[in-house]
Scaffold this motif. Structure first.
Motif, short mmCIF file in Angstrom:
data_model
loop_
_atom_site.label_atom_id
_atom_site.label_comp_id
_atom_site.label_asym_id
_atom_site.label_seq_id
_atom_site.Cartn_x
_atom_site.Cartn_y
_atom_site.Cartn_z
N LEU A 1 43.40 1.15 25.16
CA LEU A 1 43.26 -0.29 26.64
C LEU A 1 42.41 0.40 27.42
N LEU A 2 42.46 1.97 27.78
CA LEU A 2 42.11 2.27 28.74
C LEU A 2 40.36 2.21 28.88
N ALA A 3 40.31 2.78 27.89
CA ALA A 3 39.08 3.19 28.04
C ALA A 3 38.11 2.15 27.60
N ALA A 4 38.95 1.47 27.16
CA ALA A 4 38.23 -0.39 26.65
C ALA A 4 37.80 -0.54 28.61
N LEU A 5 39.44 -0.56 29.42
CA LEU A 5 38.83 -1.29 31.07
C LEU A 5 37.67 -0.59 31.66
N VAL A 6 37.47 1.17 31.18
CA VAL A 6 36.80 2.11 31.54
C VAL A 6 35.31 1.31 31.56
N GLY A 7 35.36 1.54 30.37
CA GLY A 7 33.59 1.30 29.50
C GLY A 7 32.96 -0.05 29.48
N GLY A 8 33.92 -0.93 29.83
CA GLY A 8 33.50 -1.98 30.20
C GLY A 8 33.43 -2.75 32.02
N GLY A 9 34.29 -1.86 32.54
CA GLY A 9 33.94 -2.07 33.82
C GLY A 9 32.58 -0.81 34.46
N LEU A 10 32.55 -0.16 33.54
CA LEU A 10 31.39 0.02 34.19
C LEU A 10 29.65 0.01 33.63
N ALA A 11 29.75 -0.51 32.44
CA ALA A 11 28.45 -1.01 31.74
C ALA A 11 28.66 -3.03 33.28
N LEU A 12 29.80 -3.19 32.80
CA LEU A 12 29.19 -4.40 34.09
C LEU A 12 29.12 -4.26 35.50
N GLY A 13 29.90 -3.26 36.22
CA GLY A 13 28.88 -2.44 37.41
C GLY A 13 27.27 -2.46 37.03
N GLY A 14 26.70 -1.96 36.23
CA GLY A 14 25.60 -1.67 36.05
C GLY A 14 24.61 -2.63 35.84
N ALA A 15 25.14 -3.33 35.33
CA ALA A 15 24.24 -4.38 34.52
C ALA A 15 24.57 -5.22 36.38
N ALA A 16 24.87 -5.56 36.97
CA ALA A 16 25.47 -6.35 38.24
C ALA A 16 23.85 -5.44 39.50
N LEU A 17 24.21 -4.07 38.86
CA LEU A 17 23.44 -3.44 40.56
C LEU A 17 21.92 -3.53 40.10
N GLN A 18 21.83 -3.45 38.60
CA GLN A 18 20.62 -3.39 37.96
C GLN A 18 19.92 -5.06 38.75
N ALA A 19 20.78 -5.79 38.42
CA ALA A 19 19.72 -7.33 38.59
C ALA A 19 19.66 -7.46 40.54
N VAL A 20 21.11 -6.60 41.48
CA VAL A 20 20.72 -6.72 42.80
C VAL A 20 19.62 -6.16 43.26
N PHE A 21 19.43 -4.47 42.02
CA PHE A 21 18.02 -3.83 42.34
C PHE A 21 16.72 -4.27 41.93
N ARG A 22 16.70 -5.00 41.10
CA ARG A 22 15.86 -5.83 40.38
C ARG A 22 15.10 -4.63 39.69
N ASN A 23 15.99 -3.15 39.02
CA ASN A 23 15.27 -2.32 38.49
C ASN A 23 16.53 -1.91 37.50
N PRO A 24 16.32 -1.94 36.22
CA PRO A 24 16.61 -1.57 35.33
C PRO A 24 16.39 -0.47 34.51
N LEU A 25 16.61 0.72 35.91
CA LEU A 25 16.93 2.23 35.82
C LEU A 25 18.02 2.61 37.36
N VAL A 26 18.70 1.66 38.16
CA VAL A 26 19.31 1.82 38.42
C VAL A 26 21.28 1.90 38.17
#
Length: 361
Positions: free
Chosen positions: A90-115
Motif C-alpha cells: 500500500l505504501l509503495a502504491a501511494l508513493v509511486g502513484g503520487g510521484l507519477a501524478l505530480g510529474g504529469a501535473a508539473l509537465q503540464a504546468v511547465f509545458r515540458n515533458p522533461l520536468v
C-alpha cells in the motif's frame, strides 16, 4: 509552440456537442487496464517473498476479510500477507502513484515533458528534514513530521524567491527550484558529513536511497493525507490543467487565471512529494518516466492522463519494490532500482522522440 504535453484543441463541431456526447467511451479502457495491472501486480507482490504464499491463499485471505469465506491459509501466511506485505505494498502504491501524478501535473504546468517533481526543490527539502531527524536520533513519527515540514519550507522558499509585483515567469520558477534544491542538498551533505559513520550515517544513507522496508499501517495513514489530498486537488483541476498547458494567453482567453492556478498545482504537487519522501525517502525517476510512458499510451489529455499516470506509477513502484526485496539475499534500496531502470528507459524515449522534442523547444 505547443509541445506533446498540450492537449489537442477541440474542433468547433466538438465544442457544440452536449457534454455527454463529447465523452469518449474508449477512455474507460486505459483506466480499466491500468487498474487491472495495479491489482494484478499487488496480488503477485503479496505472494512473492522469502516466505512464498500461494496466490490462491492470498486471494482467500483477502476475501475472508470482506466476507466470511473459509480459507486454507495458516496463521503464518495470514500474518505475512496482512501485517508484513500489505502495508508495504500500500505504501509503495501511494508513493509511486503520487510521484507519477505530480510529474504529469508539473509537465503540464511547465509545458515540458522533461520536468520532474525534483524541479521545485521539495524533494531535497523533505530529504533534509528526514536526514536531520535521523541525525538527532528522533522517533519515526518525528522523522515523518520533520521531512514533511521541511518539504513545505522548501515550497515556501520557492514562493519567496519567485514572488514579485508582476507575474512569475516559468523560468523564474525553474531557477528558484534549482536554487532551493541545491541549498537543501548542501544541507543534506552537511548532515551526512557530521553523522557518526558507525551508527547514524548508514541509516541516513539507506533512507536517502529510498525504501519502503519499514512500512507500517501508521506510515500508510500518514502518507494517505498529503498524497491523496494533493491527488484530489489535481484530479479536480484536470480540465483546467488541460487549458493551462495551452499557454498563459490561451488560458486567460478561456477564462482561466494562469498564475493562481499554477501555484495551486505546485502546492498540491509539493504536498504529494513531501508526503512521499517523508515515508519512503528519495525515490527518483518515477515522476519523470511514468508520465512520459502514460502520455505515449493515452495521449496528452490530462483528464485521462492524470488518473492513468497515478495507476501506472503505483503499479510500477510496487513491481520494482517486489524485485528489490526478492532479487538478492539483502534488500536493494528502492531508489537505486528506479534509477537503474528509469535512466536507460528515458534515454531510449529521448532517442525515439528527439526530433519532436527539439522541434518543440
Amino acid at each position: 509552440m505547443l509541445d506533446e504535453t498540450s492537449p489537442p484543441r477541440l474542433r468547433r463541431h466538438d465544442r457544440a456537442k452536449p457534454r455527454d456526447q463529447r465523452r469518449e467511451p474508449a477512455a474507460v479502457v486505459p483506466l480499466a487496464l491500468a487498474a487491472l495491472f495495479l491489482v494484478t501486480t499487488g496480488l503477485v507482490a503479496l505472494a512473492l517473498g522469502r516466505y512464498s504464499v500461494p496466490l490462491g491463499h492470498v486471494i482467500e485471505i483477502l476475501t475472508s476479510r470482506i466476507a466470511p469465506f473459509p480459507t486454507e491459509a495458516n496463521a503464518t501466511e495470514q500474518n505475512i500477507v496482512l501485517l508484513v506485505r500489505m502495508p508495504r505494498i500500500l505504501l509503495a502504491a501511494l508513493v509511486g502513484g503520487g510521484l507519477a501524478l505530480g510529474g504529469a501535473a508539473l509537465q503540464a504546468v511547465f509545458r515540458n515533458p522533461l520536468v520532474s517533481p525534483e524541479i521545485i526543490g521539495v524533494s531535497a527539502g523533505a530529504s533534509f528534514g528526514g536526514a536531520l531527524a535521523l541525525l538527532l536520533g528522533l522517533e519515526s513519527a518525528l522523522l515523518v513530521t520533520g521531512s514533511f515540514a521541511f518539504g513545505l519550507i522548501a515550497l515556501a522558499t520557492l514562493f519567496l524567491i519567485t514572488s514579485g509585483r508582476g507575474g512569475t515567469p516559468m523560468l523564474m520558477v525553474v531557477l528558484g527550484g534549482v536554487v532551493t534544491g541545491s541549498f537543501f542538498s548542501a544541507l543534506v551533505a552537511l548532515v551526512t558529513y557530521v553523522a557518526d559513520p558507525n551508527t547514524t550515517l548508514p541509516a541516513i544513507v539507506f533512507w536517502l536511497l529510498g525504501s519502503v522496508a519499514t512500512a507500517t499501517f501508521t506510515k500508510v495513514l500518514v502518507a494517505v493525507v498529503p498524497i491523496l489530498g494533493g491527488a484530489v486537488v489535481l484530479f479536480a483541476l484536470r480540465w483546467r490543467i488541460n487549458v493551462l498547458s495551452l499557454g498563459d494567453d490561451d488560458a486567460a482567453a478561456l477564462g482561466v487565471r494562469p498564475r493562481p492556478l499554477r501555484w495551486v498545482v505546485l502546492l498540491a504537487v509539493a504536498l504529494i512529494v513531501a508526503g512521499a519522501v517523508a515515508v519512503s525517502g528519495a525515490v527518483s525517476w518515477v515522476g519523470l518516466v511514468v508520465p512520459h510512458l502514460a502520455r505515449m499510451w493515452v495521449g496528452p489529455d490530462h483528464r485521462i492522463l492524470l488518473p492513468v499516470s497515478f495507476l501506472l506509477g503505483a503499479a510500477y513502484v510496487v513491481l520494482v519494490d517486489t524485485v528489490a526485496r526478492t532479487a538478492t539475499a539483502g534488500e536493494i534500496p528502492l531508489g537505486v532500482l528506479t534509477a537503474l531502470i528509469g535512466a536507460p528507459v528515458f534515454f531510449l524515449l529521448l532517442r525515439r522522440n528527439r526530433e519532436r522534442i527539439w522541434e518543440s523547444a
